[in-house]
Design a protein around this motif. Structure first.
Motif, mmCIF file in Angstrom:
data_model
loop_
_atom_site.group_PDB
_atom_site.id
_atom_site.type_symbol
_atom_site.label_atom_id
_atom_site.label_comp_id
_atom_site.label_asym_id
_atom_site.label_seq_id
_atom_site.Cartn_x
_atom_site.Cartn_y
_atom_site.Cartn_z
ATOM 1 N N ARG A 1 -1.181 44.838 86.506
ATOM 2 C CA ARG A 1 -0.918 43.929 85.325
ATOM 3 C C ARG A 1 -1.801 42.123 85.250
ATOM 4 N N HIS A 2 -1.689 41.549 86.330
ATOM 5 C CA HIS A 2 -2.706 40.555 87.093
ATOM 6 C C HIS A 2 -3.890 41.091 86.246
ATOM 7 N N HIS A 3 -4.308 42.306 86.486
ATOM 8 C CA HIS A 3 -5.681 42.875 86.390
ATOM 9 C C HIS A 3 -6.004 42.991 85.097
ATOM 10 N N GLY A 4 -5.237 42.297 83.872
ATOM 11 C CA GLY A 4 -5.089 43.351 82.281
ATOM 12 C C GLY A 4 -4.775 44.218 82.176
ATOM 13 N N PHE A 5 -4.164 45.645 82.767
ATOM 14 C CA PHE A 5 -3.577 46.034 82.564
ATOM 15 C C PHE A 5 -3.023 46.330 81.677
ATOM 16 N N THR A 6 -2.352 47.336 80.165
ATOM 17 C CA THR A 6 -0.744 46.316 79.018
ATOM 18 C C THR A 6 -0.471 47.683 79.425
ATOM 19 N N SER A 7 -0.956 49.275 79.700
ATOM 20 C CA SER A 7 -0.576 50.405 79.720
ATOM 21 C C SER A 7 0.687 50.468 79.399
ATOM 22 N N PRO A 8 1.526 51.075 79.791
ATOM 23 C CA PRO A 8 3.404 51.947 80.096
ATOM 24 C C PRO A 8 2.653 52.071 81.577
ATOM 25 N N LEU A 9 3.861 51.263 82.309
ATOM 26 C CA LEU A 9 3.529 51.466 83.726
ATOM 27 C C LEU A 9 4.438 51.446 84.469
ATOM 28 N N LEU A 10 5.139 51.941 85.104
ATOM 29 C CA LEU A 10 5.996 52.901 85.651
ATOM 30 C C LEU A 10 6.176 52.390 87.688
ATOM 31 N N VAL A 11 7.104 51.905 88.164
ATOM 32 C CA VAL A 11 7.096 51.833 89.642
ATOM 33 C C VAL A 11 8.654 52.812 89.777
#
Ligand SMILES: *Cc1c(COP(=O)(O)O)cnc(C)c1O
Length: 376
Positions: A72-82
């Motif tokens: 996220r800090h590097h600009g990735f806005t796609s859906p993201l799952l932990v």
């Protein structure tokens, strides 16, 4: 783009894209999550995530909240799952950063639903179908978790998933897990759930589970068939990572001379010995002693103990200073390295330390580098 020691990793981003496209071909109509945990299996999370998304992945998956925030800090806005556990103190941050987290346990979910959340928090409920790592296992608890999550005003139950412990080296266990997962799903209303998923690389390469609509692609994105002996493919996954170095010295030693710490190797004749600037601090562990590296097409044995920063090899002849050495790459696939070290390719990749710069290639051209130990 600079680095100052002739030891480097090359990542072929076209190969990453190709492997993603093949997984999509085998699983049409399913959302592909690119698994970029552990710095994308040592490849570099930012670069691999970008290549995977460009190739058709719709979602990214990581293991920890830190890894998610890094993207996220590097600009990735796609859906993201932990996929691992998220600490309850971080769930507000997760909702603010639009990071989906895994709900894996009833007590944890009960505590989650009491958190003061302002913004929607997307959650994937993890069921334990037989791996016995993370996940809710008992039907009544699953039902309770489902109800808690779906009745909450701010939490959105976006996914339900499970993880497989075996590929078809134990087909019965795999099928039992799939059945358990499917049985648990039957008791739940899935109409509001965006994603139902179970497949990792081993599973998605060989089964197309109709009742799921997403897949989690990890090791095969990095060019490795997780179970070559059991999973025949009608195409070849492309290797994504090569590891190279260069001879820093070449010298002739006499019969009976010893090499390295502990003097564990004794020359059986007059021999040419080459020194290579890579060692266990780079993840090239001491167990590599006795294995081979490739120099000018010759298989050269690692002789003497692997040091922290260097190792020695026996050369068939005098070779020039600067000769390229292949540790992983053409003629020495990661699968062979793993087999000879009695482990799996996953571990070989993850061991490669951040001291080694990663060079990124696209269309055979160098397009970037990541070298976290060197900051201008
Ligand atoms: C790592 C991981 C994956 C990816 O597995 P591969 O075997 O690398 O494809 C998928 N799901 C979960 C939960 C994982 O932890």
């Amino acid at each position: 783009m600079t680095y100052h020691r002739e030891t480097w990793i090359e990542i072929d981003l076209d190969a990453v894209a190709y492997n993603v496209q093949q997984a999509i071909r085998l699983n049409p109509n399913k959302t592909l999550m690119a698994v970029v945990k552990a710095n994308a299996y040592g490849h570099g999370d930012l670069e691999v995530a970008k290549a995977a998304l460009e190739a058709g992945a719709k979602m990214l998956a990581v293991s920890s909240f830190d890894e998610a925030m890094h993207l996220r800090h590097h600009g990735f806005t796609s859906p993201l799952l932990v996929m691992g556990i998220t600490d309850l103190k971080d769930v507000e941050l997760a909702s603010e950063a639009d990071i989906s987290i895994t709900a894996h346990d009833l007590a944890w979910i009960q505590a989650l639903t009491k958190q003061p959340l302002k913004k929607e928090l997307r959650v994937h409920l993890k069921l334990d179908s037989g791996m016995h790592r993370l996940g809710v296992i008992h039907s009544e608890e699953i039902f309770e978790c489902y109800n808690l999550l779906t009745s909450h005003p701010v939490i959105k139950l976006a996914g339900i998933y499970t993880h497989m412990a075996t590929a078809d080296d134990n087909l019965a266990y795999l099928q039992a897990q799939v059945k358990k997962f499917q049985d648990e799903l039957k008791g739940l209303d899935l109409s509001g759930i965006d994603y139902v998923h179970l497949a990792n690389s081993a599973t998605l390469l060989q089964f197309n589970h109709d009742f799921t609509n997403a897949i989690r692609l990890g090791i095969s994105m990095y060019g490795v068939n997780p179970n070559e002996a059991f999973i025949p493919l009608d195409f070849k996954l492309k290797p994504t990572l090569s590891l190279y170095s260069r001879l820093s010295q070449c010298k002739k030693i006499k019969k009976g001379d010893k090499v390295g710490y502990g003097a564990t190797y004794e020359a059986q004749a007059d021999e040419w010995i080459g020194t290579v600037p890579i060692g266990y601090a780079d993840g090239w562990i001491r167990a590599n002693q006795g294995r081979h590296l490739i120099v000018e097409g010759h298989q050269c044995e690692i002789v003497g103990r692997v040091c922290m920063d260097q190792l020695m090899i026996r050369l068939p002849k005098e070779m020039p200073f600067g000769s390229q050495v292949t540790l992983i790459g053409d003629g020495m696939p990661v699968e062979v390295v793993a087999k000879e070290l009695d482990t799996i390719a996953y571990e070989i990749f993850c061991l490669l330390s951040d001291r080694i710069p990663r060079l990124y290639k696209k269309n055979k051209e160098l397009i970037g580098m990541r070298h976290t130990r060197f900051k201008k």
